[in-house]
Design a protein around this motif. Structure first.
Motif, short mmCIF file in Angstrom:
data_model
loop_
_atom_site.label_atom_id
_atom_site.label_comp_id
_atom_site.label_asym_id
_atom_site.label_seq_id
_atom_site.Cartn_x
_atom_site.Cartn_y
_atom_site.Cartn_z
N GLY A 1 0.85 -1.18 0.00
CA GLY A 1 0.00 0.00 0.00
C GLY A 1 0.89 1.23 0.00
O GLY A 1 2.01 1.20 0.55
N ILE A 2 0.39 2.30 -0.58
CA ILE A 2 1.22 3.50 -0.77
C ILE A 2 1.79 4.03 0.55
O ILE A 2 2.90 4.57 0.60
CB ILE A 2 0.43 4.60 -1.53
CG1 ILE A 2 1.35 5.70 -2.05
CG2 ILE A 2 -0.68 5.19 -0.70
CD1 ILE A 2 2.23 5.27 -3.16
N ALA A 3 1.04 3.84 1.65
CA ALA A 3 1.47 4.38 2.93
C ALA A 3 2.75 3.72 3.43
O ALA A 3 3.45 4.26 4.29
CB ALA A 3 0.37 4.20 3.97
N SER A 4 3.09 2.55 2.91
CA SER A 4 4.28 1.83 3.40
C SER A 4 5.53 2.11 2.57
O SER A 4 6.64 1.72 2.96
CB SER A 4 4.02 0.32 3.37
OG SER A 4 2.89 0.00 4.10
N VAL A 5 5.36 2.78 1.43
CA VAL A 5 6.48 2.95 0.49
C VAL A 5 7.67 3.66 1.14
O VAL A 5 8.82 3.20 1.06
CB VAL A 5 6.01 3.70 -0.79
CG1 VAL A 5 7.18 4.19 -1.62
CG2 VAL A 5 5.09 2.80 -1.61
N ALA A 6 7.41 4.77 1.82
CA ALA A 6 8.51 5.55 2.38
C ALA A 6 9.28 4.73 3.42
O ALA A 6 10.52 4.74 3.44
CB ALA A 6 7.97 6.83 2.99
N GLY A 7 8.55 4.02 4.28
CA GLY A 7 9.20 3.23 5.34
C GLY A 7 10.09 2.14 4.76
O GLY A 7 11.18 1.87 5.28
N ILE A 8 9.62 1.50 3.69
CA ILE A 8 10.42 0.43 3.08
C ILE A 8 11.67 1.03 2.40
O ILE A 8 12.78 0.49 2.52
CB ILE A 8 9.56 -0.36 2.06
CG1 ILE A 8 8.51 -1.19 2.80
CG2 ILE A 8 10.42 -1.25 1.17
CD1 ILE A 8 9.05 -2.32 3.68
N LYS A 9 11.50 2.16 1.74
CA LYS A 9 12.66 2.77 1.09
C LYS A 9 13.69 3.23 2.13
O LYS A 9 14.89 3.17 1.89
CB LYS A 9 12.21 3.94 0.22
CG LYS A 9 11.49 3.49 -1.06
CD LYS A 9 11.23 4.67 -1.96
CE LYS A 9 10.60 4.25 -3.28
NZ LYS A 9 10.31 5.42 -4.13
N LYS A 10 13.20 3.68 3.27
CA LYS A 10 14.12 4.08 4.34
C LYS A 10 14.97 2.88 4.77
O LYS A 10 16.19 2.97 4.90
CB LYS A 10 13.31 4.61 5.53
CG LYS A 10 14.13 5.06 6.72
CD LYS A 10 13.21 5.66 7.76
CE LYS A 10 13.95 5.97 9.04
NZ LYS A 10 13.05 6.56 10.05
N LEU A 11 14.31 1.74 4.93
CA LEU A 11 15.03 0.52 5.33
C LEU A 11 16.04 0.13 4.25
O LEU A 11 17.23 -0.09 4.54
CB LEU A 11 14.02 -0.62 5.54
CG LEU A 11 14.61 -2.03 5.63
CD1 LEU A 11 15.34 -2.21 6.96
CD2 LEU A 11 13.53 -3.10 5.49
N VAL A 12 15.58 0.05 3.01
CA VAL A 12 16.43 -0.44 1.91
C VAL A 12 17.69 0.42 1.76
O VAL A 12 18.81 -0.10 1.63
CB VAL A 12 15.63 -0.44 0.57
CG1 VAL A 12 16.56 -0.67 -0.62
CG2 VAL A 12 14.54 -1.50 0.61
N THR A 13 17.50 1.74 1.81
CA THR A 13 18.64 2.61 1.53
C THR A 13 19.64 2.69 2.69
O THR A 13 20.71 3.27 2.56
CB THR A 13 18.17 4.04 1.18
OG1 THR A 13 17.23 4.45 2.17
CG2 THR A 13 17.51 4.08 -0.18
#
Ligand code: PEP
Ligand code: MG
Length: 573
Positions: A526-538
């Motif tokens: 869901g769009i609301a999770s995108v930022a949190g996942i990108k924070k983790l990945v980067t």
């Protein structure tokens, strides 16, 4: 008082309760005395005026906020004053001595029956409006105040037994401060929609409808799962501060929304979006995601009385494909059944709908409807990069059968001279354990797979994902799931076929970390999770993720795994 439920969409809110119970009257034949005709005609006219006043008020408000929706209520006003129906209602009161509400009910019923049979799609669609107007009139007759989620008067905390997907799909997001329901867990559809709308939600609070009172002020802490009533000034201030802190953290995470998801050691992760419609608001996600990893197409069929036509579907799919250009759009064919019911299609009553005629099984049982969807998808495919996948595939028989239907549809289109792309990929959802176990065989037969961890968890742990009595047994962190998913990832990677995840595990940084450690490179959420996942990945490397996954698959219990991941990833979530 503090009550506890399942926090499924984070956030903190405070406001008045709105107890949501959809109006469902039990009507019976009701006659009036022969000498009371005039008086009852007058009652009918008053009733109609009251309904008109309600409609006028809604329309006036919507004309400013949402002119498209306002048109619906203008049409309702026309129905209310329709000459033919008006005459029949008056006749039923005058000659059959029907009471006004019974006269309204039977007259509307007759027109609904006639319109339902119309050949013209547009006329058939009026049936839903007739039902709506009838329900308004009957409700006013019984003196029940208006309640629905699309026309809320003020910002409220919606409290319900459960919300149907059609309730959540039409709710006015600007007025819903939080959602509290009696049933539903983190992967129920109410939870998924609440997260994508960024509405704090606590589900599974048993007896919420009796514990909480209409208009009572409550605090909803959807980080911890607490519902607080009768809060004093000090508590209110404490929660205002907590809300502030939550918003600051959320704002920091949001900064990552537009970055490209590359790990610290340079590995690209595809971060894709789950969508449920072609609405402009949903498609805004195209600016920050690498594709649509799951288009829940069944929502197109919900909250309506007639099936979507082929043309209508072509237009919708085309809109999504164009928004995403050459990035993949994975259309999941209709996943009806389970907790998703339709008004526009007969469905059997079953003891265990999640184990019944659901998803692909229902499509097989309704081939013309299924084929219409496939035809529309293929016709739209010339506009972008379409992948089609099927929900709840359980065996290679399912795979073979669905592939042959796809070939039939393509042949039909070809014979009719209708264009489609030859590049469309065909894949399966891995959400039934049997198909996960034979993933190595499946990978040879399909172009891709996407793991539906919500159902894979439900079916592997033998827990109904909607049932609060067994919510504690629905173990997202169960080591068996990570092992099973690891096998699927390995099998598809070995064949050089794409493997993604589109269940809620993909958007939760804790579980997503393990999946990446197991070799997953595509996460959809869901769009609301995108930022949190990108924070983790980067902020992490692949060897670090692999080390985490390695540890986790050798642990014994879900709680041990969850605690370990929370500790290890504390700085990154
Ligand atoms: C799943 O089961 O994980 C999934 C993505 O499908 P849905 O939640 O729509 O059943
Ligand atoms: Mg599913």
């Amino acid at each position: 008082m503090t009550f506890k439920g399942n926090p499924v969409s984070p956030g903190i809110a405070a406001g008045p309760v709105f107890l949501y119970t959809p109006f469902k009257p039990q009507l019976e034949e009701n006659l009036i005395p022969e000498n009371a005709v005039e008086e009852n005609i007058k009652k009918y006219e008053d009733l109609r005026e009251k309904a008109k006043a309600e409609l006028d008020a809604i329309r006036a408000k919507l004309e400013v906020e949402d002119p498209e929706k306002a048109k619906i209520f203008a049409a309702h006003n026309d129905i209310l004053f329709d000459d033919a129906m008006d005459e029949e209602i008056r006749d039923a009161i005058t000659y059959d001595y029907y009471s006004p509400e019974w006269a309204i009910h039977t007259t509307y019923e007759k027109f609904i029956r006639i319109l339902s049979k119309a050949k013209d799609e547009i006329i058939r669609e009026r049936v839903a409006d007739l039902r709506d107007v009838r329900s308004r009139l009957v409700r006013i007759w019984y003196n029940v105040p208006e309640k629905n989620l699309s026309t809320l008067e003020k910002p409220v905390v919606v409290v319900a037994y459960d919300l149907f997907p059609s309730d959540t799909a039409t709710l006015d997001r600007s007025k819903v401060l939080a959602i509290v329901t009696e049933i539903g867990g983190p992967t129920s559809h109410s939870a998924i929609i609440a997260r994508s709308y960024e509405i704090p939600a606590v589900l599974g609070l048993q007896d919420a409808m009796t514990l909480l009172k209409d208009d009572e002020e409550v605090i909803v802490d959807a980080v911890l799962g607490d519902i607080i009533t009768e809060a004093d000034q000090a508590t209110l201030a404490e929660y205002a501060a907590k809300r502030e802190a939550y918003l600051v953290k959320a704002a920091d995470t949001k900064k990552y929304k537009d970055v490209v998801a590359i790990t610290k050691d340079g590995v690209r992760i595809n971060v894709e979006q789950n969508i449920a419609s072609a609405d402009a608001m949903e498609l805004e996600g195209a600016t920050c995601t690498d594709g649509v990893g799951l288009f829940r197409s069944e929502f197109l069929y919900m909250g309506r009385e007639t099936l979507p036509t082929e043309e209508e579907q072509v237009e919708l799919y085309k809109k999504v494909l164009i928004a995403y250009g050459d990035r993949p759009v994975i259309l999941r064919t209709m996943d009806i059944g389970g907790d998703k019911k339709l008004d526009c299609m007969e469905m059997p009553k079953e003891e265990n709908p999640f184990l019944g005629l659901r998803a692909l099984r229902l499509s097989f049982a309704n081939l013309p409807i299924f084929k219409t969807q496939l035809r529309a998808a293929f016709r739209a495919s010339v506009n972008g990069n379409l992948w089609i996948m099927f929900p709840m595939v359980g065996s290679m028989n399912d795979v073979h059968r669905v592939k042959s239907i796809v070939e039939e549809v393509k042949a039909e289109l070809k014979a009719e001279g209708l264009a489609y792309s030859e590049e469309v990929k065909i894949g399966v959802m891995v959400e039934v354990p049997t198909i996960a176990v034979i993933a190595d065989i499946v990978a040879k037969e399909v172009d891709f797979c996407s793991i539906g961890t919500n159902d894979l968890t439900q079916y592997s742990t033998a827990v109904d994902r909607m049932n609060p009595n067994v919510a504690g047994y629905y173990q997202t962190f169960h080591p068996a799931l990570f092992r099973l998913i690891g096998h699927v990832i390995k099998s598809f990677n070995a064949e050089g076929k794409s493997v993604g995840v589109c269940g809620e595990m993909g958007g939760n940084p804790l579980t997503a970390a393990v999946l990446m450690g197991l070799g997953m490179r595509t996460l959809s959420m869901g769009i609301a999770s995108v930022a949190g996942i990108k924070k983790l990945v980067t902020n992490i490397t692949i060897p670090e993720l692999e080390a985490l996954a390695n540890k986790v698959v050798n642990m014994a219990t879900a709680s041990e795994i969850e605690e370990y991941l929370k500790k290890e990833l504390a700085e990154l979530i």
